[in-house]
Each structure stands twice: as C-alpha cells, then as structure tokens.
Write a protein that holds these residues in place. Structure first.
Motif, PDB file in Angstrom:
ATOM      1  N   ILE A   1      35.767  24.406  48.051  1.00 22.75           N
ATOM      2  CA  ILE A   1      35.260  25.001  47.046  1.00 22.75           C
ATOM      3  C   ILE A   1      35.596  26.556  46.975  1.00 22.75           C
ATOM      4  N   TYR A   2      35.874  26.976  48.154  1.00 22.16           N
ATOM      5  CA  TYR A   2      36.104  28.410  48.284  1.00 22.16           C
ATOM      6  C   TYR A   2      37.539  28.599  47.691  1.00 22.16           C
ATOM      7  N   VAL A   3      38.462  27.754  48.108  1.00 18.75           N
ATOM      8  CA  VAL A   3      39.963  27.716  47.587  1.00 18.75           C
ATOM      9  C   VAL A   3      40.207  27.490  46.195  1.00 18.75           C
ATOM     10  N   VAL A   4      39.501  26.644  45.801  1.00 24.57           N
ATOM     11  CA  VAL A   4      39.620  26.206  44.385  1.00 24.57           C
ATOM     12  C   VAL A   4      39.192  27.168  43.525  1.00 24.57           C
ATOM     13  N   ASP A   5      37.929  27.816  43.650  1.00 23.40           N
ATOM     14  CA  ASP A   5      37.228  28.982  43.075  1.00 23.40           C
ATOM     15  C   ASP A   5      38.272  30.239  43.131  1.00 23.40           C
ATOM     16  N   GLY A   6      38.846  30.471  44.416  1.00 26.50           N
ATOM     17  CA  GLY A   6      39.648  31.699  44.273  1.00 26.50           C
ATOM     18  C   GLY A   6      40.890  31.554  43.834  1.00 26.50           C
ATOM     19  N   ILE A   7      41.619  30.495  43.613  1.00 28.07           N
ATOM     20  CA  ILE A   7      42.837  30.082  42.689  1.00 28.07           C
ATOM     21  C   ILE A   7      42.660  30.073  41.426  1.00 28.07           C
ATOM     22  N   THR A   8      41.356  29.554  40.949  1.00 27.54           N
ATOM     23  CA  THR A   8      41.252  29.616  39.580  1.00 27.54           C
ATOM     24  C   THR A   8      40.751  30.695  39.135  1.00 27.54           C
TER      25      THR A   8
ATOM     26  N   ASN B   1      42.897  32.337  35.986  1.00 34.52           N
ATOM     27  CA  ASN B   1      42.287  33.099  34.646  1.00 34.52           C
ATOM     28  C   ASN B   1      42.629  34.462  34.621  1.00 34.52           C
ATOM     29  N   ARG B   2      42.867  35.024  35.667  1.00 34.38           N
ATOM     30  CA  ARG B   2      42.837  36.634  35.135  1.00 34.38           C
ATOM     31  C   ARG B   2      44.378  36.764  34.843  1.00 34.38           C
ATOM     32  N   LEU B   3      45.198  35.960  35.334  1.00 34.24           N
ATOM     33  CA  LEU B   3      46.427  36.037  34.841  1.00 34.24           C
ATOM     34  C   LEU B   3      46.588  36.015  33.326  1.00 34.24           C
ATOM     35  N   ALA B   4      45.632  34.698  32.866  1.00 33.50           N
ATOM     36  CA  ALA B   4      45.792  34.437  31.433  1.00 33.50           C
ATOM     37  C   ALA B   4      45.051  35.166  30.496  1.00 33.50           C
ATOM     38  N   ASP B   5      44.031  35.922  31.129  1.00 30.06           N
ATOM     39  CA  ASP B   5      42.945  36.599  30.307  1.00 30.06           C
ATOM     40  C   ASP B   5      43.439  38.131  30.082  1.00 30.06           C
TER      41      ASP B   5
ATOM     42  N   ASP C   1      47.826  44.740  34.955  1.00 32.79           N
ATOM     43  CA  ASP C   1      46.696  44.668  35.567  1.00 32.79           C
ATOM     44  C   ASP C   1      46.485  43.383  36.375  1.00 32.79           C
ATOM     45  N   SER C   2      46.624  42.104  35.819  1.00 33.11           N
ATOM     46  CA  SER C   2      46.581  40.936  36.476  1.00 33.11           C
ATOM     47  C   SER C   2      47.671  40.842  37.592  1.00 33.11           C
ATOM     48  N   LEU C   3      48.732  41.242  37.433  1.00 30.06           N
ATOM     49  CA  LEU C   3      49.666  41.247  38.743  1.00 30.06           C
ATOM     50  C   LEU C   3      49.339  42.204  39.731  1.00 30.06           C
ATOM     51  N   PHE C   4      48.565  43.162  39.480  1.00 27.05           N
ATOM     52  CA  PHE C   4      47.957  43.957  40.459  1.00 27.05           C
ATOM     53  C   PHE C   4      46.856  43.432  41.294  1.00 27.05           C
ATOM     54  N   ALA C   5      46.079  42.864  40.515  1.00 26.60           N
ATOM     55  CA  ALA C   5      45.110  42.206  41.093  1.00 26.60           C
ATOM     56  C   ALA C   5      45.513  40.895  42.010  1.00 26.60           C
ATOM     57  N   LEU C   6      46.592  40.323  41.582  1.00 29.30           N
ATOM     58  CA  LEU C   6      47.455  39.238  42.323  1.00 29.30           C
ATOM     59  C   LEU C   6      47.980  39.900  43.835  1.00 29.30           C
TER      60      LEU C   6
ATOM     61  N   ARG D   1      45.486  54.098  35.795  1.00 30.97           N
ATOM     62  CA  ARG D   1      46.876  53.519  35.284  1.00 30.97           C
ATOM     63  C   ARG D   1      46.539  52.277  35.202  1.00 30.97           C
ATOM     64  N   LEU D   2      46.004  51.360  36.356  1.00 31.83           N
ATOM     65  CA  LEU D   2      45.697  49.993  36.204  1.00 31.83           C
ATOM     66  C   LEU D   2      44.301  49.722  36.393  1.00 31.83           C
ATOM     67  N   GLU D   3      43.741  48.959  35.567  1.00 34.83           N
ATOM     68  CA  GLU D   3      42.506  48.381  35.850  1.00 34.83           C
ATOM     69  C   GLU D   3      42.096  47.299  36.685  1.00 34.83           C
ATOM     70  N   VAL D   4      41.287  47.149  37.397  1.00 36.92           N
ATOM     71  CA  VAL D   4      40.969  46.053  38.378  1.00 36.92           C
ATOM     72  C   VAL D   4      39.583  45.583  37.907  1.00 36.92           C
ATOM     73  N   ASP D   5      39.339  44.080  37.507  1.00 36.89           N
ATOM     74  CA  ASP D   5      38.377  43.606  37.076  1.00 36.89           C
ATOM     75  C   ASP D   5      37.249  43.588  38.328  1.00 36.89           C
ATOM     76  N   ARG D   6      35.959  44.283  38.074  1.00 31.49           N
ATOM     77  CA  ARG D   6      34.970  44.544  39.175  1.00 31.49           C
ATOM     78  C   ARG D   6      33.870  43.712  38.734  1.00 31.49           C
ATOM     79  N   LEU D   7      33.097  43.434  39.672  1.00 33.41           N
ATOM     80  CA  LEU D   7      31.816  42.432  39.574  1.00 33.41           C
ATOM     81  C   LEU D   7      30.732  43.590  39.086  1.00 33.41           C
ATOM     82  N   ASP D   8      30.116  42.772  38.104  1.00 33.28           N
ATOM     83  CA  ASP D   8      28.888  43.615  37.323  1.00 33.28           C
ATOM     84  C   ASP D   8      27.737  43.100  38.008  1.00 33.28           C
ATOM     85  N   ILE D   9      27.248  44.061  39.082  1.00 33.43           N
ATOM     86  CA  ILE D   9      26.139  43.721  39.761  1.00 33.43           C
ATOM     87  C   ILE D   9      25.001  44.513  39.112  1.00 33.43           C
ATOM     88  N   PRO D  10      23.906  43.999  38.713  1.00 33.54           N
ATOM     89  CA  PRO D  10      22.886  44.655  38.160  1.00 33.54           C
ATOM     90  C   PRO D  10      21.968  45.673  39.193  1.00 33.54           C
ATOM     91  N   GLY D  11      21.826  46.737  38.633  1.00 35.81           N
ATOM     92  CA  GLY D  11      20.962  47.713  39.614  1.00 35.81           C
ATOM     93  C   GLY D  11      19.687  47.536  39.746  1.00 35.81           C
TER      94      GLY D  11
END
Length: 305
Positions: free
Chosen positions: A212-219, A223-227, A232-237, A295-305
């Motif tokens: 589950i963790y492997v599939v979710d991480g790869i997915t 998705n980041r590379l596609a969206d 930015d997506s290459l930097f995150a990779l 310079r490069l944006e990394v997608d970060r989690l939106d954790i409510p305060g």
C-alpha cells in the motif's frame, strides 16, 4: 508444508536469559522438530507457542495473566531501556510512524472530502500510542493507522454516500461495533486460535500492508509529474530519490567491514550514522526542499490549524 505450524518463540522479559542461551535453545528445538515428525503433538505445540496461547480460566483470563507476568518487570523495562541506542531507536520509530501516518492521512483526507484527515490521524496516533506504551504489557508497541484501516474508511465513505447517510456517525457506530467484538475476543481469548494459521496468512497480509505504501508513493510521484510544471515535479522526484538513497546508504554503513573503501570512517562513526539513517535522510531532504524557495515550488501538505 503449509499445514505445519511455524516455530515461534515468545519474547523474553528483559534480562531474564542471555541471547546466546536463547539461540542455542532455538537451534536445539529446530533440530528436534526435524528429527521427530511423529512426536507428541501437544508437546510440539507447547514448544512452538509456549503457554501464551493456552486457555486461561475465567473471563479475561489471558489479560489478567499478561498483567501478572509483566508487572514484575514493568519498572525494570523502564530502567534498563535507557541506553545509547534509546535515542536513535526512538527517533527511527517516531519518523517511521509519523511519516506513514502523514501519508495515510493525506490519502484519507482526499478520499473523504476532508471529513477525516491529518488532525484525526495524528491525534489518535498520539493518544493511543502513549496509552499502549504505558499499559501495553510489552516492551514495544507501535500503534498507528494502517493501510487496511484507511481502505476500510474509504469503503465506509463510499457506502455512506450510496446509502444517503452521514459518514461520521456511520464511522462512529462501526468503531463501537468493532470495539464490542474485540472485547468479546479478548474476554474469551479467541485469538489463541491463531495457532491454526500458517505463515502464508502472515506473509500475505504483510505483503498487502507494505505494498500500500509503495503503490501510494509511486502513484503520488507519477501524478505530480503529470499535474505540475516539469521543473517543480522533477525537483520533487529528485528529493524523493535522495531520501531513499541516503537512508539506504547510511543504513548500509553498519555492514561495511574495516577493509572496505569506507574504512577511513571510524567504525563507531559508521554505526552512529546507520543508527540515525532515517532521521538524517528525512531532515536533510526537508532542508533541500526549502533551499529553492522562490525558484522551484514543492507541493506541501495542507494541514489545518
């Protein structure tokens, strides 16, 4: 032979026996099992599973027995637990638990339209972890939301949408029902029948949980590379690959001999780096993600305060 029960050795109280004695006892038992397939089945069962899976008298007899056996060693576990490995082990368990909890919380928040997310997963993990660590009657208990639980919540959300009922009340009543059945199982010690299972059930479940963790991480990476934008997506990779490789390389330092090309690093230092491999990899990868701000944006989690 899948029908043959596996050999299990119950965990020993801290300081009760030496490790060497336990290893010798295991080797003797394994050779004895191989020599005698026609031995007394009850003796083999007790040798495999000890006294822990026998039926205790009364209701909640097994739980009472756990407390009686472990209470004498409770404070000894606390006192002897403070060693040079305590900090590194605690940090590794914390990061492993925290990262997996965040990953599953992100997944459940997306799939339930934010009705359950980071706050609920972290709060549950913190409270349940502290309670079980204090009263679990075991040297080590790691409690956290798992992949199967997350998938079950996703299915409950889909069922609530199909049936036209509120999701959170349905989850609450599901939890109450599961708690009832777990109480009944604990009271009657029904879990002792796990002795009838073979290692196949354990291996299949372990494969399911880990995949589950492997599939979710790869997915997520795909998705980041596609969206996202390509840089930015290459930097995150690259950050993801760095974290994995850094943790693997540092962990492998422990197995390097003094004759390897890393012999210029003292053995004690290699072992210290291996102990903190996951922590160092996570902290440095996080620092790298902030190094390109603007310079490069990394997608970060939106954790409510």
């Amino acid at each position: 032979n899948l029908a043959s029960p596996p050999i299990h050795f119950p965990s020993l109280p801290w300081g009760s026996r030496s490790l060497m004695a336990t290893v010798e006892e295991k080797e003797t038992l394994v050779s004895s099992r191989r020599r005698s397939d026609l031995g007394n089945k009850e003796q083999l069962f007790r040798a495999d599973y000890g006294e822990g899976l026998k039926r205790f008298p009364g209701v909640f007899g097994g739980i009472v027995d756990d407390f009686q056996r472990r209470y004498a060693d409770y404070w000894t576990d606390v006192e002897q637990g403070w060693t040079q490995k305590t900090l590194s082990a605690a940090l590794q368990m914390y990061l492993a638990t925290f990262c997996s909890t965040i990953a599953l919380a992100s997944s459940i928040q997306r799939r339930t339209n934010s009705q359950i997310g980071f706050s609920e997963y972290l709060l549950m993990n913190g409270i349940a972890g502290m309670v079980h660590a204090a009263f679990g009657c075991q040297p080590l208990l790691i409690l956290r939301p798992t992949g199967p639980i997350t998938l079950m919540l996703v299915q409950i959300y889909a069922l609530a949408a199909t049936a036209g009922v509120e999701f959170l009340p349905l989850v609450a009543w599901t939890g109450i029902g599961i708690s009832f059945w777990m109480t009944v199982i604990a009271a009657t010690e029904f879990s002792r029948h796990i002795a009838m299972l073979t290692t196949f059930a354990h291996d299949a479940f372990a494969c399911f949980v880990s995949s589950i963790y492997v599939v979710d991480g790869i997915t997520g990476v795909i998705n980041r590379l596609a969206d996202e934008e390509v840089p930015d997506s290459l930097f995150a990779l690259l950050i993801s690959l760095y974290l994995i490789l850094c943790a693997l390389v540092l962990t492998n330092l422990r197995s390097q001999s003094d004759a390897s090309w890393l012999s210029f690093i003292p053995k004690r230092t290699r072992h210290l780096l291996a102990d903190y491999a996951l922590g160092l990899a996570t902290i440095t990868a996080t620092a790298i993600s902030f190094s390109s701000a603007g310079r490069l944006e990394v997608d970060r989690l939106d954790i409510p305060g």
